[in-house]
Write an enzyme that holds these catalytic residues in place. Structure first.
Site, PDB file in Angstrom:
ATOM      1  NE  ARG A  19      28.834  41.671  24.597  1.00  0.00           N
ATOM      2  CZ  ARG A  19      28.368  42.692  23.999  1.00  0.00           C
ATOM      3  NH1 ARG A  19      27.296  43.398  24.544  1.00  0.00           N
ATOM      4  NH2 ARG A  19      28.938  43.186  23.032  1.00  0.00           N
TER       5      ARG A  19
HETATM    6 CA    CA Z   1      30.903  43.709  18.489  1.00  0.00          CA
END
Ligand code: CA
Ligand code: UD1
Length: 436
Positions: A31
């Site tokens: 991410r």
């Molecule tokens: Ca995490």
């Protein structure tokens, strides 16, 4: 819930501790959307993983075991000899990650603390408390940290029994609606009794996703009739884990505030803490005043009663007492007491030694880089550098030397000598007077 006391601090380690720390850092950090591995992203100029390594060093004399996987070589190169390494080739979950450290640590110490490589705001004191409580725990093999979260989203939930003892950690994906409403969550920091840990890792069942959850050890211990203790973190910021660059900026803001507050409490005036950027480890003397938009980075030490800023960046430099530095960039420089640098212009001082009582006029630049190598600029005491002077390094100016505005200094200037022009030539020798 009992509200466990946070124990403190310095005199806990009179006896050498039999403790190892395992840092989990094998994950990819998808991410972050980055080519750089997550744990190498800098926070206040320092790679995230180094905060975890330093935390480990603060509680155990033995180098921590770093579980690496994604970009393992880059991580190893950054951390160097401060850690021992084990490779987790496939990321099959936090339980699987800890199991990679078993061979390195079995028979080593009595206790094992597990932390993550992406939780830089955790405090060493919390780890000390955790260890101390587990050491005193006759009734069970695990003590863990917990956290009361405003938005528990993403965290495993802590399920407690009627009496308050921890029963289980339920991962969000597996939680019932009732469990999702629990605000007490798992930051992922534990202290284990080592022998119990090593004999139970292979009892962790595989999850529907094919992973081995370290959190399942809590349920296993409870099934054996053991008591799992917990300490609740007082400051929720401590548990801020970095998964995205939004989290990184949040952590940076918290750390900036913590660092600035510590300097203010130690006697430094910071006019606008939200616009003052001081890296960890920077030293500042008392009664120094820091004006807005000032950055103090890297290995920097500033003396007492200075005025720094506004709009000033000081990198890897040592600044004496009573210096005033405004609208300037100072890098790799040593500035002695009572020097004035700037203001009302923009100066760059790189790789310079500035003698006591020296005045650096606005717009002065040390031309320290010839495209291949960096060179040094040295000034003696009470030197006067006129506005817009270019100091073409390597160059040395003797005590009491002076340059006229706009001078381009290519050769050394003897003491008590005024130079002017392009390239600078000697105008006269002088004892006290300075050109304006
Ligand atoms: Ca995490
Ligand atoms: C984990 C916890 C969860 C907790 C949360 C806190 C488990 C099963 N769940 O969930 O209860 O609330 O952390 O952030 O432990 N890692 C490895 N190898 C692996 C998997 C993970 O090294 O195979 C490392 C990651 O790099 C990361 C850390 O372990 O630093 C946590 O992994 P992550 O996948 O983020 O765990 P969560 O699912 O968030």
């Amino acid at each position: 819930m009992g509200g466990w006391p946070i124990l403190c601090c310095a005199d806990l380690w009179e006896e050498p501790v039999s403790l190892d720390v395992v840092i989990l850092a094998a994950g990819k950090g998808t991410r972050m959307k980055s080519d750089l591995p997550k744990v190498l992203h800098p926070l206040m100029g320092k790679p995230l993983v180094l905060y975890s390594v330093e935390m480990a060093q603060a509680v155990s004399e033995r180098p921590p075991v770093l579980v690496v996987g994604h970009a393992a070589d880059d991580v190893k190169q950054t951390v160097g000899e401060a850690a021992r390494y084990v490779l987790q080739e496939e990321q099959l979950g936090t339980g699987h990650a800890v199991a990679q450290a078993q061979e390195a640590l079995q028979g080593s110490g009595d206790h094992v603390i597990v932390i993550y490589g992406d939780m830089p705001l955790l405090r060493a004191d919390s780890l000390r408390s955790l260890y101390q409580m587990q050491q005193a725990n006759q009734a069970g093999p695990i003590t863990m940290l917990t956290l009361i979260a405003d938005t528990p989203r993403g965290f495993g939930r802590i399920v407690r029994a009627e009496g308050g003892s921890v029963q289980a950690i339920v991962e969000e994906a597996d939680a019932t609606l009732e469990q999702l409403a629990i605000s007490e969550v798992n930051p992922g920091v534990y202290c284990f009794e080592a022998a119990w840990l090593w004999s139970h890792l292979d009892k962790i069942p595989v999850s529907p996703k094919g992973e081995y959850y370290l959190t399942d050890l809590v349920g296993l211990a409870v099934d054996e009739g053991a008591t799992v203790n917990a300490i609740t973190i007082e400051d929720p910021n401590d548990a801020l884990g970095i998964n995205t660059r939004v989290h990184l900026a949040e952590a940076e803001a918290v750390m900036r505030q913590r660092i600035n507050e510590a300097h203010m409490l130690a006697g430094v005036t910071i006019v606008d803490p939200a616009a003052t950027y001081i890296h960890p480890g920077v030293e500042i003397g008392r009664d120094t005043v820091i004006q807005p938009n000032t950055h103090l980075w890297g290995q920097t030490a500033v003396g007492a009663a200075c005025v720094l800023g506004p709009d000033t960046t000081i990198i890897d430099s040592t600044i004496g007492d009573r210096c005033e530095i405004r609208y300037s960039v100072v890098e790799g420089a040593t500035v002695e007491d009572a020097c004035d640098i700037g203001p009302f212009g923009f100066s760059y001082l790189g790789d310079a030694d500035i003698g006591e009582g020296t005045n650096i006029g606005a717009g002065t630049i040390t031309c320290n880089y010839d495209g291949v190598r960096k060179h040094k600029t040295v000034t003696g005491k009470n030197v006067f550098i006129g506005s817009d002077t270019m100091l073409v390094a390597p160059v040395t100016l003797g005590d009491g030397a002076a340059t006229g505005a706009g001078a381009v200094v290519t050769k050394d200037v003897p003491p008590d000598t005024v130079v002017v022009g392009v390239p600078a030539r000697i105008l006269r020798r002088t004892e006290k007077e300075h050109p304006g």
